[in-house]
Design a protein around this motif. Sequence first.
Motif, mmCIF file in Angstrom:
data_model
loop_
_atom_site.group_PDB
_atom_site.id
_atom_site.type_symbol
_atom_site.label_atom_id
_atom_site.label_comp_id
_atom_site.label_asym_id
_atom_site.label_seq_id
_atom_site.Cartn_x
_atom_site.Cartn_y
_atom_site.Cartn_z
ATOM 1 N N ALA A 56 0.811 -1.126 -0.134
ATOM 2 C CA ALA A 56 0.008 -0.026 0.260
ATOM 3 C C ALA A 56 0.896 1.165 -0.183
ATOM 4 O O ALA A 56 0.671 2.220 -0.679
ATOM 5 C CB ALA A 56 -0.955 -0.034 1.175
ATOM 6 N N VAL A 57 2.053 1.315 0.558
ATOM 7 C CA VAL A 57 2.968 2.371 0.724
ATOM 8 C C VAL A 57 3.627 2.446 -0.498
ATOM 9 O O VAL A 57 3.683 3.758 -0.871
ATOM 10 C CB VAL A 57 3.967 2.185 2.165
ATOM 11 C CG1 VAL A 57 4.816 3.365 2.092
ATOM 12 C CG2 VAL A 57 3.357 2.379 3.247
ATOM 13 N N THR A 60 1.044 3.881 -2.891
ATOM 14 C CA THR A 60 0.884 5.306 -2.727
ATOM 15 C C THR A 60 1.928 6.353 -2.964
ATOM 16 O O THR A 60 1.915 7.380 -3.770
ATOM 17 C CB THR A 60 0.694 5.522 -0.991
ATOM 18 O OG1 THR A 60 -0.426 4.785 -0.757
ATOM 19 C CG2 THR A 60 0.525 7.092 -0.856
ATOM 20 N N ALA A 63 1.806 6.819 -6.827
ATOM 21 C CA ALA A 63 0.756 7.631 -7.208
ATOM 22 C C ALA A 63 1.297 9.066 -6.976
ATOM 23 O O ALA A 63 1.051 9.963 -7.821
ATOM 24 C CB ALA A 63 -0.511 7.396 -6.385
ATOM 25 N N VAL A 64 2.018 9.288 -5.706
ATOM 26 C CA VAL A 64 2.536 10.526 -5.411
ATOM 27 C C VAL A 64 3.702 10.985 -6.747
ATOM 28 O O VAL A 64 3.829 12.174 -7.153
ATOM 29 C CB VAL A 64 3.205 10.874 -4.435
ATOM 30 C CG1 VAL A 64 3.875 12.115 -3.902
ATOM 31 C CG2 VAL A 64 2.104 10.299 -3.167
#
Length: 71
Positions: A56-57, A60, A63-64
């Motif tokens: 998940a990290v 994320t 995505a950033v």
Amino acid sequence: MNATLVASGLVLAAIGAAAIANPLRIRSFVSGRTWKRDPERAELYQRIWAYAVGAAVVLTGLAVVAWGLVA
């Protein structure tokens, strides 16, 4: 392109990858009671949670990075 967002995303992705690479060296997601009662099952649960949180990290972070490249 926003270099700050890209760098932040890369740091997040690296943290997630480190959690996946070393699932027993991050925060314990399993209670101490479970570690004492059934260490093998606790280790399995710890690995599952570490992989899930790490993934998940990483996602994320990616995505950033994408957001930083577009912005």
